[in-house]
Structures are given as structure tokens and as C-alpha cells.
Design a protein around this motif. Structure first.
Motif, PDB file in Angstrom:
ATOM      1  N   LEU A 183       0.818  -1.214   0.000  1.00 41.67           N
ATOM      2  CA  LEU A 183       0.000   0.000   0.000  1.00 41.67           C
ATOM      3  C   LEU A 183       0.850   1.261   0.000  1.00 41.67           C
ATOM      4  N   ASP A 184       2.138   1.123   0.334  1.00 43.62           N
ATOM      5  CA  ASP A 184       3.062   2.262   0.291  1.00 43.62           C
ATOM      6  C   ASP A 184       3.909   2.275  -0.977  1.00 43.62           C
ATOM      7  N   ASP A 185       3.667   1.309  -1.866  1.00 40.91           N
ATOM      8  CA  ASP A 185       4.436   1.205  -3.108  1.00 40.91           C
ATOM      9  C   ASP A 185       3.660   1.901  -4.226  1.00 40.91           C
ATOM     10  N   ALA A 186       3.841   3.222  -4.297  1.00 43.02           N
ATOM     11  CA  ALA A 186       3.088   4.013  -5.270  1.00 43.02           C
ATOM     12  C   ALA A 186       3.368   3.566  -6.703  1.00 43.02           C
ATOM     13  N   ALA A 187       4.593   3.140  -6.975  1.00 44.29           N
ATOM     14  CA  ALA A 187       4.952   2.734  -8.331  1.00 44.29           C
ATOM     15  C   ALA A 187       4.187   1.478  -8.750  1.00 44.29           C
ATOM     16  N   ALA A 188       4.096   0.500  -7.833  1.00 41.11           N
ATOM     17  CA  ALA A 188       3.393  -0.741  -8.160  1.00 41.11           C
ATOM     18  C   ALA A 188       1.899  -0.486  -8.368  1.00 41.11           C
ATOM     19  N   LEU A 189       1.313   0.345  -7.527  1.00 44.05           N
ATOM     20  CA  LEU A 189      -0.118   0.650  -7.668  1.00 44.05           C
ATOM     21  C   LEU A 189      -0.381   1.431  -8.953  1.00 44.05           C
ATOM     22  N   ALA A 190       0.521   2.345  -9.276  1.00 46.37           N
ATOM     23  CA  ALA A 190       0.364   3.110 -10.510  1.00 46.37           C
ATOM     24  C   ALA A 190       0.508   2.206 -11.732  1.00 46.37           C
ATOM     25  N   ARG A 284      -7.742   8.044   8.924  1.00 47.40           N
ATOM     26  CA  ARG A 284      -6.713   7.169   8.349  1.00 47.40           C
ATOM     27  C   ARG A 284      -7.232   6.421   7.129  1.00 47.40           C
ATOM     28  N   LEU A 285      -8.448   5.922   7.213  1.00 52.78           N
ATOM     29  CA  LEU A 285      -9.004   5.175   6.081  1.00 52.78           C
ATOM     30  C   LEU A 285      -9.277   6.096   4.890  1.00 52.78           C
ATOM     31  N   GLU A 286      -9.770   7.294   5.163  1.00 55.86           N
ATOM     32  CA  GLU A 286      -9.988   8.243   4.076  1.00 55.86           C
ATOM     33  C   GLU A 286      -8.670   8.606   3.403  1.00 55.86           C
ATOM     34  N   GLU A 287      -7.612   8.795   4.202  1.00 57.77           N
ATOM     35  CA  GLU A 287      -6.297   9.092   3.636  1.00 57.77           C
ATOM     36  C   GLU A 287      -5.782   7.927   2.808  1.00 57.77           C
ATOM     37  N   LEU A 288      -5.987   6.699   3.300  1.00 58.96           N
ATOM     38  CA  LEU A 288      -5.531   5.513   2.583  1.00 58.96           C
ATOM     39  C   LEU A 288      -6.237   5.374   1.239  1.00 58.96           C
ATOM     40  N   VAL A 289      -7.528   5.575   1.230  1.00 63.17           N
ATOM     41  CA  VAL A 289      -8.301   5.482  -0.014  1.00 63.17           C
ATOM     42  C   VAL A 289      -7.863   6.570  -0.995  1.00 63.17           C
ATOM     43  N   GLU A 290      -7.667   7.764  -0.488  1.00 63.26           N
ATOM     44  CA  GLU A 290      -7.254   8.872  -1.351  1.00 63.26           C
ATOM     45  C   GLU A 290      -5.865   8.617  -1.927  1.00 63.26           C
ATOM     46  N   ARG A 291      -4.948   8.144  -1.103  1.00 63.45           N
ATOM     47  CA  ARG A 291      -3.564   7.946  -1.537  1.00 63.45           C
ATOM     48  C   ARG A 291      -3.420   6.806  -2.527  1.00 63.45           C
ATOM     49  N   GLY A 293      -6.005   5.402  -4.357  1.00 68.44           N
ATOM     50  CA  GLY A 293      -7.009   5.374  -5.413  1.00 68.44           C
ATOM     51  C   GLY A 293      -7.946   4.186  -5.311  1.00 68.44           C
ATOM     52  N   ALA A 294      -8.027   3.605  -4.127  1.00 68.03           N
ATOM     53  CA  ALA A 294      -8.858   2.412  -3.934  1.00 68.03           C
ATOM     54  C   ALA A 294     -10.339   2.755  -3.979  1.00 68.03           C
ATOM     55  N   SER A 295     -11.131   1.775  -4.350  1.00 66.54           N
ATOM     56  CA  SER A 295     -12.580   1.944  -4.377  1.00 66.54           C
ATOM     57  C   SER A 295     -13.244   1.318  -3.160  1.00 66.54           C
ATOM     58  N   GLU A 296     -12.454   0.579  -2.367  1.00 68.60           N
ATOM     59  CA  GLU A 296     -13.058  -0.165  -1.257  1.00 68.60           C
ATOM     60  C   GLU A 296     -12.001  -0.514  -0.222  1.00 68.60           C
ATOM     61  N   VAL A 297     -12.418  -0.593   1.032  1.00 69.11           N
ATOM     62  CA  VAL A 297     -11.574  -1.052   2.127  1.00 69.11           C
ATOM     63  C   VAL A 297     -12.058  -2.423   2.572  1.00 69.11           C
ATOM     64  N   LEU A 298     -11.140  -3.393   2.617  1.00 71.50           N
ATOM     65  CA  LEU A 298     -11.435  -4.726   3.133  1.00 71.50           C
ATOM     66  C   LEU A 298     -10.739  -4.832   4.487  1.00 71.50           C
ATOM     67  N   ALA A 299     -11.517  -4.778   5.555  1.00 74.57           N
ATOM     68  CA  ALA A 299     -10.960  -4.666   6.898  1.00 74.57           C
ATOM     69  C   ALA A 299     -10.894  -6.019   7.594  1.00 74.57           C
ATOM     70  N   SER A 300      -9.727  -6.318   8.173  1.00 67.20           N
ATOM     71  CA  SER A 300      -9.571  -7.455   9.082  1.00 67.20           C
ATOM     72  C   SER A 300      -9.562  -6.912  10.505  1.00 67.20           C
ATOM     73  N   VAL A 301     -10.230  -7.600  11.396  1.00 67.65           N
ATOM     74  CA  VAL A 301     -10.276  -7.178  12.795  1.00 67.65           C
ATOM     75  C   VAL A 301      -9.944  -8.393  13.651  1.00 67.65           C
ATOM     76  N   SER A 302      -8.774  -8.387  14.282  1.00 72.87           N
ATOM     77  CA  SER A 302      -8.308  -9.571  14.996  1.00 72.87           C
ATOM     78  C   SER A 302      -8.032  -9.311  16.473  1.00 72.87           C
ATOM     79  N   ALA A 303      -8.784  -8.440  17.080  1.00 68.33           N
ATOM     80  CA  ALA A 303      -8.630  -8.252  18.520  1.00 68.33           C
ATOM     81  C   ALA A 303      -9.005  -9.534  19.249  1.00 68.33           C
ATOM     82  N   VAL A 304      -8.374  -9.776  20.401  1.00 68.63           N
ATOM     83  CA  VAL A 304      -8.666 -10.993  21.155  1.00 68.63           C
ATOM     84  C   VAL A 304     -10.105 -10.998  21.663  1.00 68.63           C
ATOM     85  N   GLY A 305     -10.543  -9.891  22.216  1.00 70.59           N
ATOM     86  CA  GLY A 305     -11.890  -9.816  22.774  1.00 70.59           C
ATOM     87  C   GLY A 305     -12.944  -9.727  21.685  1.00 70.59           C
TER      88      GLY A 305
END
Length: 322
Positions: A183-190, A284-291, A293-305
Motif C-alpha cells: 500500500l506504500d508502493d506508489a509505483a506498483a499501484l500506478a 486514516r481510512l480516508e487518507e488511505l483510499v485517497e492515496r 485510489g482504492a474503491s473499497e476497504v477490506l478490513a480485518s479485525v483480529s482483537a482478542v476480545g
């Protein structure tokens, strides 16, 4: 934001595998009620910390308990299966739950050598993953030398950005799912967007970003909730397997006596996650989508509780705009 959930049926220390699988199904029912777009399950073989090895089977149970939400595989690992069987399972799910199925595919081998030997594939081989992908697509689209049953419209195919998946997704004109350092590899995403070859007139580059997310009342508490999954990731490099999630307090003690390299691995994993208060997570999610160019967030949530997972799900549901 369009937000979906990825559930890997993570086990907790002292919890049975059956309980983890049952919780995945119940979480899907809640996600359907909360209005999430998709609910995906994953494939992991003989991993102590992951209870589900057969996403198609699990999705059949989830589909029977839900009504609206899309259900999918995130993903089925093609090196472990014959393309015909993958296509048959996807089409059967589509016949059972028409218009609700997604087929996410990946190119990873089994996690350890014994698993790879048991699955019958110890290396990818040149062109192996791409050839298997093309076979699945041909079966789904009715272009193969035999007709796969049931004959129903093919579900959409997504490629996980592993084992050259991002390049293959561009070449085959498919949506891609990317996470972690990519997600930080702008060249690969481009490059994915630039090299995308549409197979249909209405096809365009579609990126789904996969990220670990935890919400709490404070930033500090949210980061604490990330520790068990971060520790399991770092520990896997030493022990060769992902173990069940341990309580936060136990992980703190383990970290206090851990080698610097292991602490660094924990911290590195946590930097790729999104954790904080509801307002911080939204930003953070809005920044990630903007940076990206994603159309969707697929969230994993692995808290113990489980209550912490439910709380995060509820907050994420309130953030969605699609």
C-alpha cells in the motif's frame, strides 16, 4: 467509503476451532444486518491460529444465514487446487446465492514444507499460477473444452496482490486486492492502473485495500488491541506457524523479554495497521483510499476480545458511504 470485512476464523488461546468457525458465521450475520458490502473468508491449511481451511464450505453456511451481503473468498490459493474444482465450487455458490458471490484468488503455497507436500505442490513453477488462473477464467466464462456445472453466470473474480498478482490482475483486466507494505508502493499501484487491459468495454482498474483495523476509546487502547496479532505475525518467523491469539497482558510480558529483532517485527506490522478512536480511524481510512485510489476497504479485525471486534465492526459500519 465502501467497507467490507475479511474474517480468517482466528482462534484465541483456550478456544476450540469449532467455536472460532461458529463465531465467523455469527459475525457474518451481524455484518449483513449492519449493512456491510462484502464478507470474505480465507484459506489457511493446518495453521493452529486459523480454524478455516475451506472457504467455499464456510461460505455455503454463511450464505444460508444471510440475505443481502456479498460473500466471497479472500482468497482461494490456486496452487492448492485444480482449476476445474475451483470453478465448480464458485459456480455452485453462485447458483445457491445468485448475485452475491465473489471469487478472490491468490497464488500462495502452503505455509510450511509439510503443508506444501500434503497439498501436492512444493513450488509454483514458471507460469504455473498464471496458467491456473487462465484455466479458471476459461471454465467460468464457458471457453474451456468442457462445460462446468452448474451453468450459471460467473461471479466476479478478484486477484490478491501476492505471487505477482498485481501484474496478473492488470494483464487479465481483473480487480485487485492489495495490503501490507504494498500500500506504500506508489509505483506498483500506478503500474496496475497504467497497465490494466480491460476485457470488457465497461471494465476499469479496481483496487481493494486490505488492512487490519481496530477501534477503541483511546489511541493507546487501540494499539494495545493490535498487539496479539502483531505478536503472532512476528512469532511465526521463529516458530514457523501462526499461533492462536494470546491475551494482551501476556503479549506485553513476552515483548518485554523479546529480542530487538522480534520487537522490531511487531512494531513494523503495527505500522501497517489502522488503529485509534473512531475519528482517527475514519481519517486514516480516508487518507488511505485517497492515496491509493482504492474503491473499497477490506478490513480485518483480529482483537482478542470478541466485544472489541464487534465494537470495531459497528464503527466501520457507521463510516461506510456505499
Amino acid at each position: 467509503m465502501l467497507i467490507s470485512l475479511l474474517d480468517r476464523s482466528r482462534t484465541r488461546a483456550g478456544e476450540s476451532d469449532a467455536a472460532a468457525v461458529a463465531t465467523t458465521v455469527e459475525r457474518a450475520v451481524r455484518a449483513d444486518r449492519l449493512g456491510f458490502h462484502r464478507f470474505w473468508t480465507a484459506e489457511h491449511h493446518a495453521v493452529p491460529g486459523v480454524a478455516s481451511a475451506a472457504p467455499a464450505v464456510l461460505l455455503a453456511a454463511i450464505g444460508a444465514r444471510t440475505r443481502r451481503i456479498r460473500i466471497g473468498t479472500g482468497g482461494i490459493m490456486l496452487p492448492n487446487h485444480r482449476p476445474l474444482v475451483v470453478a465448480e465450487q464458485a459456480l455452485l455458490l453462485e447458483a445457491l446465492y445468485p448475485g452475491r458471490v465473489d471469487l478472490g484468488l491468490g497464488g500462495s503455497l502452503g505455509f510450511t514444507p509439510p503443508i506444501r507436500r500434503a497439498l501436492g505442490r512444493t513450488e509454483l513453477g514458471e507460469g504455473g499460477y498464471a496458467a491456473d488462473l487462465d484455466s479458471v477464467l476459461a471454465y467460468l466464462d464457458g471457453r474451456a473444452e468442457l462445460t462446468v456445472r452448474p451453468r450459471v453466470p460467473a461471479p466476479p473474480v478478484y486477484l490478491l496482490a501476492i505471487a505477482d498478482g498485481l501484474r496478473l490482475a492488470a494483464e487479465r483486466g481483473l480487480p485487485a486486492v492489495a495490503g501490507g507494505p504494498l500500500l506504500d508502493d506508489a509505483a506498483a499501484l500506478a503500474a496496475y492502473a497504467r497497465d490494466f487491459r480491460p476485457v470488457r468495454a465497461d471494465a476499469s482498474p479496481t483496487l481493494v485495500v486490505s488492512v487490519e483495523v481496530v477501534v477503541a476509546d483511546t489511541t493507546e487502547r487501540a494499539r494495545e488491541l493490535l498487539l496479539p496479532e502483531a505478536w503472532a505475525f512476528a512469532d511465526s518467523r521463529d516458530v514457523g506457524e501462526f499461533r492462536p491469539l494470546r491475551p494482551v497482558e501476556e503479549v506485553r510480558r513476552l515483548l518485554a523479554g523479546a529480542r530487538p529483532k522480534k520487537v522490531e517485527a511487531v512494531q513494523g506490522w503495527m505500522r501497517t495497521a489502522v488503529a485509534g478512536t473512531p475519528e482517527q480511524v475514519r481519517a486514516r481510512l480516508e487518507e488511505l483510499v485517497e492515496r491509493t485510489g482504492a474503491s473499497e476497504v477490506l478490513a480485518s479485525v483480529s482483537a482478542v476480545g470478541r466485544a472489541d471486534v464487534a465494537r470495531t465492526d459497528e464503527v466501520l459500519a457507521s463510516l461506510r458511504t456505499g
